[in-house]
Design a protein around this motif. Sequence first.
Motif, PDB file in Angstrom:
ATOM      1  N   SER A 366      18.673  26.755 -16.535  1.00  0.00           N
ATOM      2  CA  SER A 366      19.896  27.467 -16.095  1.00  0.00           C
ATOM      3  C   SER A 366      19.769  28.982 -16.232  1.00  0.00           C
ATOM      4  CB  SER A 366      21.094  26.998 -16.924  1.00  0.00           C
ATOM      5  OG  SER A 366      22.197  27.873 -16.721  1.00  0.00           O
ATOM      6  N   LEU A 367      19.889  29.676 -15.100  1.00  0.00           N
ATOM      7  CA  LEU A 367      19.809  31.130 -15.100  1.00  0.00           C
ATOM      8  C   LEU A 367      20.937  31.726 -15.943  1.00  0.00           C
ATOM      9  CD1 LEU A 367      18.125  33.375 -13.829  1.00  0.00           C
ATOM     10  CD2 LEU A 367      19.676  33.354 -11.873  1.00  0.00           C
ATOM     11  N   LEU A 368      22.133  31.166 -15.809  1.00  0.00           N
ATOM     12  CA  LEU A 368      23.284  31.656 -16.571  1.00  0.00           C
ATOM     13  C   LEU A 368      23.004  31.627 -18.070  1.00  0.00           C
ATOM     14  CD1 LEU A 368      26.264  32.501 -16.850  1.00  0.00           C
ATOM     15  CD2 LEU A 368      26.867  30.076 -16.746  1.00  0.00           C
ATOM     16  N   GLN A 369      22.520  30.495 -18.565  1.00  0.00           N
ATOM     17  CA  GLN A 369      22.283  30.381 -20.006  1.00  0.00           C
ATOM     18  C   GLN A 369      21.199  31.367 -20.455  1.00  0.00           C
ATOM     19  OE1 GLN A 369      24.692  28.451 -21.038  1.00  0.00           O
ATOM     20  NE2 GLN A 369      23.995  26.344 -21.205  1.00  0.00           N
ATOM     21  N   GLN A 370      20.232  31.609 -19.581  1.00  0.00           N
ATOM     22  CA  GLN A 370      19.181  32.568 -19.938  1.00  0.00           C
ATOM     23  C   GLN A 370      19.740  33.988 -20.014  1.00  0.00           C
ATOM     24  OE1 GLN A 370      15.118  31.908 -18.220  1.00  0.00           O
ATOM     25  NE2 GLN A 370      16.212  30.517 -16.886  1.00  0.00           N
ATOM     26  N   TYR A 371      20.611  34.338 -19.069  1.00  0.00           N
ATOM     27  CA  TYR A 371      21.255  35.658 -19.130  1.00  0.00           C
ATOM     28  C   TYR A 371      22.085  35.797 -20.399  1.00  0.00           C
ATOM     29  CZ  TYR A 371      20.294  37.765 -14.539  1.00  0.00           C
ATOM     30  OH  TYR A 371      19.708  38.373 -13.461  1.00  0.00           O
ATOM     31  N   VAL A 372      22.814  34.733 -20.737  1.00  0.00           N
ATOM     32  CA  VAL A 372      23.681  34.796 -21.921  1.00  0.00           C
ATOM     33  C   VAL A 372      22.834  34.988 -23.181  1.00  0.00           C
ATOM     34  CG1 VAL A 372      25.257  33.458 -23.375  1.00  0.00           C
ATOM     35  CG2 VAL A 372      25.548  33.454 -20.888  1.00  0.00           C
ATOM     36  N   LEU A 373      21.752  34.231 -23.284  1.00  0.00           N
ATOM     37  CA  LEU A 373      20.896  34.365 -24.467  1.00  0.00           C
ATOM     38  C   LEU A 373      20.262  35.758 -24.521  1.00  0.00           C
ATOM     39  CD1 LEU A 373      19.562  33.243 -26.962  1.00  0.00           C
ATOM     40  CD2 LEU A 373      17.850  32.149 -25.517  1.00  0.00           C
ATOM     41  N   ALA A 374      19.845  36.266 -23.370  1.00  0.00           N
ATOM     42  CA  ALA A 374      19.254  37.614 -23.335  1.00  0.00           C
ATOM     43  C   ALA A 374      20.271  38.639 -23.837  1.00  0.00           C
ATOM     44  CB  ALA A 374      18.797  37.958 -21.915  1.00  0.00           C
ATOM     45  N   GLU A 375      21.504  38.518 -23.401  1.00  0.00           N
ATOM     46  CA  GLU A 375      22.559  39.444 -23.841  1.00  0.00           C
ATOM     47  C   GLU A 375      22.753  39.333 -25.360  1.00  0.00           C
ATOM     48  OE1 GLU A 375      24.141  41.538 -21.832  1.00  0.00           O
ATOM     49  OE2 GLU A 375      25.668  42.300 -23.224  1.00  0.00           O
ATOM     50  N   PHE A 376      22.737  38.102 -25.854  1.00  0.00           N
ATOM     51  CA  PHE A 376      22.943  37.843 -27.285  1.00  0.00           C
ATOM     52  C   PHE A 376      21.832  38.493 -28.116  1.00  0.00           C
ATOM     53  CE2 PHE A 376      23.169  35.356 -31.175  1.00  0.00           C
ATOM     54  CZ  PHE A 376      24.523  35.120 -31.337  1.00  0.00           C
ATOM     55  N   ILE A 377      20.604  38.386 -27.633  1.00  0.00           N
ATOM     56  CA  ILE A 377      19.480  38.983 -28.369  1.00  0.00           C
ATOM     57  C   ILE A 377      19.517  40.506 -28.254  1.00  0.00           C
ATOM     58  CG2 ILE A 377      16.961  39.146 -28.542  1.00  0.00           C
ATOM     59  CD1 ILE A 377      16.775  36.311 -27.408  1.00  0.00           C
ATOM     60  N   LYS A 378      19.792  40.986 -27.036  1.00  0.00           N
ATOM     61  CA  LYS A 378      19.784  42.426 -26.760  1.00  0.00           C
ATOM     62  C   LYS A 378      20.786  43.169 -27.635  1.00  0.00           C
ATOM     63  CE  LYS A 378      20.918  43.312 -22.581  1.00  0.00           C
ATOM     64  NZ  LYS A 378      20.953  43.135 -21.113  1.00  0.00           N
ATOM     65  N   ARG A 379      21.941  42.560 -27.823  1.00  0.00           N
ATOM     66  CA  ARG A 379      22.968  43.226 -28.630  1.00  0.00           C
ATOM     67  C   ARG A 379      22.648  43.221 -30.121  1.00  0.00           C
ATOM     68  NH1 ARG A 379      28.995  41.482 -26.578  1.00  0.00           N
ATOM     69  NH2 ARG A 379      28.783  42.112 -24.410  1.00  0.00           N
ATOM     70  N   GLY A 380      21.585  42.503 -30.495  1.00  0.00           N
ATOM     71  CA  GLY A 380      21.251  42.424 -31.918  1.00  0.00           C
ATOM     72  C   GLY A 380      21.974  41.308 -32.643  1.00  0.00           C
ATOM     73  N   TYR A 381      22.742  40.505 -31.906  1.00  0.00           N
ATOM     74  CA  TYR A 381      23.505  39.422 -32.548  1.00  0.00           C
ATOM     75  C   TYR A 381      22.575  38.380 -33.171  1.00  0.00           C
ATOM     76  CZ  TYR A 381      27.830  40.866 -30.098  1.00  0.00           C
ATOM     77  OH  TYR A 381      28.924  41.533 -29.641  1.00  0.00           O
ATOM     78  N   LEU A 382      21.435  38.126 -32.539  1.00  0.00           N
ATOM     79  CA  LEU A 382      20.585  37.045 -33.037  1.00  0.00           C
ATOM     80  C   LEU A 382      20.036  37.366 -34.418  1.00  0.00           C
ATOM     81  CD1 LEU A 382      19.222  34.299 -32.520  1.00  0.00           C
ATOM     82  CD2 LEU A 382      17.256  35.548 -31.654  1.00  0.00           C
ATOM     83  N   ARG A 383      19.506  38.586 -34.558  1.00  0.00           N
ATOM     84  CA  ARG A 383      18.915  38.929 -35.850  1.00  0.00           C
ATOM     85  C   ARG A 383      19.974  38.922 -36.953  1.00  0.00           C
ATOM     86  NH1 ARG A 383      16.161  43.981 -34.268  1.00  0.00           N
ATOM     87  NH2 ARG A 383      15.908  43.014 -32.215  1.00  0.00           N
ATOM     88  N   SER A 384      21.142  39.439 -36.594  1.00  0.00           N
ATOM     89  CA  SER A 384      22.227  39.466 -37.558  1.00  0.00           C
ATOM     90  C   SER A 384      22.651  38.043 -37.932  1.00  0.00           C
ATOM     91  CB  SER A 384      23.376  40.242 -36.930  1.00  0.00           C
ATOM     92  OG  SER A 384      24.562  40.021 -37.615  1.00  0.00           O
ATOM     93  N   HIS A 385      22.710  37.173 -36.924  1.00  0.00           N
ATOM     94  CA  HIS A 385      23.089  35.773 -37.148  1.00  0.00           C
ATOM     95  C   HIS A 385      22.084  35.089 -38.085  1.00  0.00           C
ATOM     96  CE1 HIS A 385      24.311  31.673 -36.300  1.00  0.00           C
ATOM     97  NE2 HIS A 385      23.100  31.398 -35.843  1.00  0.00           N
TER      98      HIS A 385
END
Lengths: 508, 508
Positions: A366-385
């Motif tokens: 799913s392209l949508l889910q990939q965009y969402v995950l990219a946004e999540f990582i880009k904002r730094g949310y993943l590392r913080s999580h």
Amino acid sequence: MDMLVQHLQAALEQKNEAPLYQVLADTFASFINSGELEEGLKLPTSRSLASSIGIHRNTVNKVYEELNNRGLVKSVVGSGTFVNAPQKLREPPALQGTSAIPWNSLVSSIATAEPLTRYHRLNRYVGEGDYINLSRMHPSNELIPSELIRKCTDTVIRENGPAVFGYGSAQGLAELRQLISVELHRAGIPADKDSIIITTGSQQALDLVARLLCNPGDTILMEEHSYTGAINAFTSIGATIRPMPCDEDGPLLSALESVQPGSAKALYLMPSCSNPTGRTISLERRKELLEWSTRKGVPIIEDDYGADLDDESSPRAIRGLDANIIYLGTFSKKLAPALRVGFIISPVDLVSRLISLKQAMDLGTSLLQQYVLAEFIKRGYLRSHLRKIQPVYHNRRMKLAETLEKHLPAETRLRVPDSGVLLWLQLPAGLNSEDLFREALDYGVLVSPGSFHSVSPLASSGIRLTFCAEDETRLEEGGINLCKAIESLLHRAQSFTNTNRSAPLDGV
Amino acid sequence: MDMLVQHLQAALEQKNEAPLYQVLADTFASFINSGELEEGLKLPTSRSLASSIGIHRNTVNKVYEELNNRGLVKSVVGSGTFVNAPQKLREPPALQGTSAIPWNSLVSSIATAEPLTRYHRLNRYVGEGDYINLSRMHPSNELIPSELIRKCTDTVIRENGPAVFGYGSAQGLAELRQLISVELHRAGIPADKDSIIITTGSQQALDLVARLLCNPGDTILMEEHSYTGAINAFTSIGATIRPMPCDEDGPLLSALESVQPGSAKALYLMPSCSNPTGRTISLERRKELLEWSTRKGVPIIEDDYGADLDDESSPRAIRGLDANIIYLGTFSKKLAPALRVGFIISPVDLVSRLISLKQAMDLGTSLLQQYVLAEFIKRGYLRSHLRKIQPVYHNRRMKLAETLEKHLPAETRLRVPDSGVLLWLQLPAGLNSEDLFREALDYGVLVSPGSFHSVSPLASSGIRLTFCAEDETRLEEGGINLCKAIESLLHRAQSFTNTNRSAPLDGV
């Protein structure tokens, strides 16, 4: 129409969390769908309806717009808004009953293989109740940052519109692959974006690699207890799985030495926190395994599903030592399963073939889910999580281990690794893991029996326990209840043995 | 810090569409990431920063909250907010360069099968430019209701929170299966929710059915030109595809009569708008095919990918006549590919085996996407959306057909069906579809050559054209340019034949 106005007013009074216009549109829609407002009926102007029920005209306009989105009204320029009632259902014909198709003789041999039936065999014992779940390896609700994912989704759709709803490339969104590459670099794993293939979870990555490497009958090496999903993937392609003897530090080099070059397609391994046993292979053994792989020409498939779930106590991934390792990663455990995003780091020689196979399997993730995950990582949310969940998992491991060590009968042996999300409980000889699985259900606890993860279709006397899905309070309660279930099973087994020494325990 | 305040003020002035707090958080984050604000630095209170840059204190609080979500600041109760700078990258080691793994001898035979390489073979000719796309079968941007999907996603996550982010059941969300069952009922196809299995697009449904039925070497019947994804799925399991002769109304009964019971695992068909040829089988032939299937014991796999894309002019699905048909559906064409939701209606005898295989393939389709689609259907958006796109597709079909009929050279033959989303263009004998594919690229037009959809790896002289992805203006322009490309190719072929009659055209 008066009746409708009354119902709209009643709906206003009972208003809950949903937006006002949604509540009113729902009421309105039920009148149209039930036929109480008939096809072609002209609706009051928004001004007039607004004053009848005492709300702002803009809200009525939003209600009409929503009804239009639902296809229940039609606006005609210059004359007003009209009911556009849904078509009546056309009754389907009665269908031929009995089958002339010999389904049993048509089904493929892989579709009937034993490992594929394990899930169903066990799951039918599980009822609807509130079990304390020591089996489920995905994060408990309070560890899923759903609000942050919602925000990322909202931004991604608002900013890109329909562009995120098409088919993507079969290899995966380049931006996401680049971001994953940076995250991997951080963990000491060099991998450029062109060597990464996005998959629909790491389960599909396994399926993909199995199909890339195995003709039916080819041999894959695994530990005796291994990930059930890997057993399924290799079974589904018709491969033969050969279990390798292990010690506490992974597969034994002495056993691997007997593997002839060309006689096995790969060694499948979870070097860190092996599922189900929880053992992590030392850096020294990793290097020995790599040397063996290179010398024999038998590749290693490294499944690093649990990466980043604890702090840096695990040795570096084998893929960090050699670019010929096929590495599998996933965001299901460290973020959320429903994203269904995993990935492969592929040796250069295999990339284009993996992409062609991925294309044949589902045309791309799913392209949508990939965009969402990219946004999540880009904002730094993943590392913080990740920084947030690591200490939580650490404390849960401690709590479950302490509880069990305090209450377990002396006949059992518990392995508590320094890292990862699994504990492994060895039952006394003769106790069967599926018997304990069923007994524990009566005590309100879900565990994962070793037989579910066994390469050989043999009874297993081990139990896999995880602490991902429950908080510390429930882990303590679950641990105590599990120990009671074990006591109960032991008690029954002993009294049975005393009265009837010749019968095997499995008959109980 | 003064520098930061200046930059925040500058960001305020250049503010774009994004929310204010996001813009400020981005600026702030770049200062922390670059090291200009060092680890442990105490940040001004929100009150003080708000007055420095002239915005409301609440906005500064939101900025700090966002920075906290990104893990870039830490709040300490009673003392304030501090910079929490990200860790420095650990440099990965240099990796061994050359491979000791004999990859070429390790790859499976299916991974190297010819059909799987077609996409790559053709795609490398396509550049970055703005082609008029007569090849892509997914909806053009203006036909994707991204705003409505966004709303549904927002509601679903707000109302259910983390519960939509777990693994779902391998069969699929019960509520969604129920809603699909009602939609199917409306189209005259009886199917209760227990016979429906949700898949990751209908491509995965094909892969699943192929694995359910075929051992390597088993035979599958297809038309000579068929869906490339089906050819790939059956190739990937090692099946042998046997092409059946057809007339304008589908496979010939006389040819099917020669198929011995037990000699083929299934007949794969797209009864409505067959991909790539666009032909739709009449109700009478459908009944004859069904009678043949029942008598021979060879099941029919009915791929109804284009369902609901036009009004009710297509005959009823064969699955509406018999419950032993394996029926495949998808929401990629009628709504949006990136949802990656398709489904199978399964004969009762196959349901549990399909679920076990699905579990082995990817553990289940994204729960989130299933909730979103369920919400979209429940609100009535889907039916309304279909009523909107049907006339658009009808008009586009007319426009493309008219344009081509006006400009095509006499040597070609165009088939324009009454329904569906495809036209089929037969080139003069000797013209190769891949030559035209490449020629058309030079004229800025993307088409899909018949060779891409051919069961036999032979040259094909047909071209598939679709109008899904472009509006009427661009369809007209694309049609005219395509005709110019054909003229050009014909011209070259004729002058070549005139000067060198003995050489085959493929050598041009």
